[in-house]
Design a protein around this motif. Structure first.
Motif, PDB file in Angstrom:
ATOM      1  N   SER A 260       4.444   1.141  12.169  1.00 46.18           N
ATOM      2  CA  SER A 260       3.685   0.079  12.834  1.00 46.18           C
ATOM      3  C   SER A 260       2.459   0.626  13.560  1.00 46.18           C
ATOM      4  N   GLY A 261       2.363   1.951  13.701  1.00 50.75           N
ATOM      5  CA  GLY A 261       1.201   2.526  14.378  1.00 50.75           C
ATOM      6  C   GLY A 261       1.169   4.028  14.222  1.00 50.75           C
ATOM      7  N   PRO A 262       0.105   4.677  14.688  1.00 53.45           N
ATOM      8  CA  PRO A 262      -0.040   6.128  14.557  1.00 53.45           C
ATOM      9  C   PRO A 262       0.908   6.880  15.484  1.00 53.45           C
ATOM     10  N   ASP A 263       1.106   8.155  15.178  1.00 53.64           N
ATOM     11  CA  ASP A 263       1.977   9.001  15.984  1.00 53.64           C
ATOM     12  C   ASP A 263       1.526  10.447  15.764  1.00 53.64           C
ATOM     13  N   ASP A 264       0.726  10.972  16.679  1.00 51.57           N
ATOM     14  CA  ASP A 264       0.164  12.311  16.514  1.00 51.57           C
ATOM     15  C   ASP A 264       1.243  13.384  16.477  1.00 51.57           C
ATOM     16  N   ASP A 265       2.281  13.220  17.274  1.00 56.24           N
ATOM     17  CA  ASP A 265       3.367  14.205  17.267  1.00 56.24           C
ATOM     18  C   ASP A 265       4.038  14.266  15.896  1.00 56.24           C
ATOM     19  N   PHE A 266       4.209  13.105  15.277  1.00 53.32           N
ATOM     20  CA  PHE A 266       4.840  13.083  13.964  1.00 53.32           C
ATOM     21  C   PHE A 266       3.939  13.733  12.914  1.00 53.32           C
TER      22      PHE A 266
ATOM     23  N   PHE B  89       3.946  20.246   4.655  1.00 50.81           N
ATOM     24  CA  PHE B  89       3.383  19.153   3.872  1.00 50.81           C
ATOM     25  C   PHE B  89       1.864  19.146   4.046  1.00 50.81           C
ATOM     26  N   ALA B  90       1.145  18.807   2.984  1.00 58.19           N
ATOM     27  CA  ALA B  90      -0.280  18.493   3.084  1.00 58.19           C
ATOM     28  C   ALA B  90      -0.381  17.006   3.406  1.00 58.19           C
ATOM     29  N   VAL B  91      -0.983  16.669   4.539  1.00 60.93           N
ATOM     30  CA  VAL B  91      -0.850  15.317   5.093  1.00 60.93           C
ATOM     31  C   VAL B  91      -2.180  14.572   5.113  1.00 60.93           C
ATOM     32  N   ASN B  92      -2.137  13.323   4.665  1.00 62.61           N
ATOM     33  CA  ASN B  92      -3.219  12.363   4.865  1.00 62.61           C
ATOM     34  C   ASN B  92      -2.667  11.183   5.652  1.00 62.61           C
ATOM     35  N   GLU B  93      -3.447  10.668   6.593  1.00 60.32           N
ATOM     36  CA  GLU B  93      -3.060   9.500   7.366  1.00 60.32           C
ATOM     37  C   GLU B  93      -3.996   8.351   6.998  1.00 60.32           C
ATOM     38  N   VAL B  94      -3.399   7.209   6.676  1.00 61.23           N
ATOM     39  CA  VAL B  94      -4.187   6.086   6.179  1.00 61.23           C
ATOM     40  C   VAL B  94      -3.859   4.831   6.987  1.00 61.23           C
ATOM     41  N   PRO B  95      -4.821   4.298   7.763  1.00 58.52           N
ATOM     42  CA  PRO B  95      -4.602   2.998   8.403  1.00 58.52           C
ATOM     43  C   PRO B  95      -4.757   1.887   7.372  1.00 58.52           C
TER      44      PRO B  95
ATOM     45  N   TRP C 135       0.188   1.889   9.655  1.00 57.78           N
ATOM     46  CA  TRP C 135      -0.134   3.291   9.396  1.00 57.78           C
ATOM     47  C   TRP C 135       0.727   3.831   8.271  1.00 57.78           C
ATOM     48  N   ILE C 136       0.139   4.592   7.382  1.00 53.59           N
ATOM     49  CA  ILE C 136       0.884   5.241   6.303  1.00 53.59           C
ATOM     50  C   ILE C 136       0.529   6.728   6.282  1.00 53.59           C
ATOM     51  N   TRP C 137       1.575   7.546   6.259  1.00 51.07           N
ATOM     52  CA  TRP C 137       1.393   8.986   6.030  1.00 51.07           C
ATOM     53  C   TRP C 137       1.688   9.296   4.582  1.00 51.07           C
ATOM     54  N   LEU C 138       0.830  10.076   3.964  1.00 51.49           N
ATOM     55  CA  LEU C 138       1.048  10.580   2.606  1.00 51.49           C
ATOM     56  C   LEU C 138       1.190  12.094   2.735  1.00 51.49           C
ATOM     57  N   ALA C 139       2.408  12.574   2.584  1.00 53.84           N
ATOM     58  CA  ALA C 139       2.722  13.983   2.793  1.00 53.84           C
ATOM     59  C   ALA C 139       3.136  14.583   1.449  1.00 53.84           C
ATOM     60  N   VAL C 140       2.324  15.507   0.943  1.00 58.48           N
ATOM     61  CA  VAL C 140       2.555  16.079  -0.382  1.00 58.48           C
ATOM     62  C   VAL C 140       3.209  17.445  -0.247  1.00 58.48           C
ATOM     63  N   ARG C 141       4.255  17.649  -1.030  1.00 62.34           N
ATOM     64  CA  ARG C 141       4.884  18.968  -1.101  1.00 62.34           C
ATOM     65  C   ARG C 141       4.015  19.858  -1.983  1.00 62.34           C
TER      66      ARG C 141
ATOM     67  N   ALA D  64       0.824  -1.210   0.000  1.00 65.78           N
ATOM     68  CA  ALA D  64       0.000   0.000   0.000  1.00 65.78           C
ATOM     69  C   ALA D  64       0.855   1.255   0.000  1.00 65.78           C
ATOM     70  N   LEU D  65       2.043   1.192   0.574  1.00 65.46           N
ATOM     71  CA  LEU D  65       2.933   2.341   0.571  1.00 65.46           C
ATOM     72  C   LEU D  65       3.176   2.824  -0.857  1.00 65.46           C
ATOM     73  N   ALA D  66       3.359   1.908  -1.791  1.00 64.80           N
ATOM     74  CA  ALA D  66       3.590   2.267  -3.191  1.00 64.80           C
ATOM     75  C   ALA D  66       2.299   2.633  -3.907  1.00 64.80           C
ATOM     76  N   THR D  67       1.255   1.836  -3.717  1.00 67.18           N
ATOM     77  CA  THR D  67       0.024   2.085  -4.476  1.00 67.18           C
ATOM     78  C   THR D  67      -0.637   3.399  -4.083  1.00 67.18           C
ATOM     79  N   LEU D  68      -0.632   3.731  -2.798  1.00 70.63           N
ATOM     80  CA  LEU D  68      -1.238   4.986  -2.354  1.00 70.63           C
ATOM     81  C   LEU D  68      -0.423   6.185  -2.813  1.00 70.63           C
ATOM     82  N   ALA D  69       0.896   6.063  -2.794  1.00 70.22           N
ATOM     83  CA  ALA D  69       1.739   7.161  -3.267  1.00 70.22           C
ATOM     84  C   ALA D  69       1.537   7.398  -4.757  1.00 70.22           C
ATOM     85  N   CYS D  70       1.408   6.325  -5.519  1.00 72.06           N
ATOM     86  CA  CYS D  70       1.195   6.453  -6.965  1.00 72.06           C
ATOM     87  C   CYS D  70      -0.103   7.202  -7.265  1.00 72.06           C
ATOM     88  N   LYS D  71      -1.155   6.912  -6.507  1.00 70.09           N
ATOM     89  CA  LYS D  71      -2.427   7.613  -6.714  1.00 70.09           C
ATOM     90  C   LYS D  71      -2.281   9.115  -6.473  1.00 70.09           C
TER      91      LYS D  71
END
Length: 223
Positions: free
Chosen positions: A182-188, A197-203, A216-222, A47-54
């Protein structure tokens, strides 16, 4: 049940020792008492690759950097979703992990390591990020356990303010920094947003869409 067999070990620069284990057709890479990855559980790494590609929305000739080869789940997914015009660079800190992909786990990797779009380098991904300036359309990081490091303390430098600033500078406009944890991190999450970054968080699940551990995957767009 078949017992686990230790096939090989590899030292982590500045850290502990990885162990490659096998049980039948199943492989496991472990650090101490922790299993870092398993050949049956690659859904979230894919999913790290497929979500980034989208997020890139069909960008032509994308240049992609993958931090961490592991068992090749992210690499194989990237080859499937990015076009034939993509250039995919994989940075793996531990050279033996690359050897494992060509040796004991060759059947799992298939021909992914020899795909003409792929280059594999035995280097710290942080060095490549700091050396790039507007060089990548996507940076995919599956390093350690996420922002809370497990295998190597210096990996934390990828996730602190200076590391995120370097990743921001290494991306082209609209490029995406995708990070596995491996899990969420609100501070991060707040740290990413402070770095503009414009951020989306995806479980996501470790197996398919509905089973396995939740990662957990963060998608952070410049922007």
């Amino acid at each position: 049940m078949l017992p686990w067999t230790r096939l090989a070990t590899a030292p982590i620069p500045g850290g502990d020792e990885l162990r490659l284990m096998q049980r039948g057709a199943e492989f496991s890479i472990r650090l101490g008492a922790n299993e870092l990855m398993n050949s049956r559980l690659g859904g979230s790494e894919e999913a790290l690759a497929t979500l980034a590609c989208k997020k890139l929305d069909g960008r032509r000739q994308p240049r992609v950097l993958i931090g961490g080869l592991g068992m090749g789940f992210t690499l194989r997914a990237a080859l499937a979703v990015f076009g034939n015009d993509a250039a995919i660079e994989v940075a793996e800190l531990v050279p033996e992990v690359i050897d494992w992909g060509r040796g004991p786990m060759a059947e799992l990797f298939g021909d992914s390591l020899d795909d003409p779009r792929v280059s594999i380098v035995a280097r710290d991904v942080g060095e490549l990020i700091h050396a790039a300036a507007n060089g990548y359309d996507a940076i995919l990081l599956d390093v350690d356990n996420g922002p809370q490091g497990l295998s190597r303390k210096s990996n934390d430098r990828l996730y602190d303010a200076a590391g995120l600033a370097a990743a921001h500078a290494a991306l082209r406009d609209g490029g995406v920094l995708a990070l596995w944890s491996s899990g969420p991190d609100d501070d991060f999450t707040r740290r990413l947003r402070r770095m503009e970054f414009a951020v989306n968080e995806v479980p996501v699940r470790a197996v398919g869409k509905r089973s396995g551990s939740r990662h957990w995957i963060w998608l952070a767009v410049r922007s």
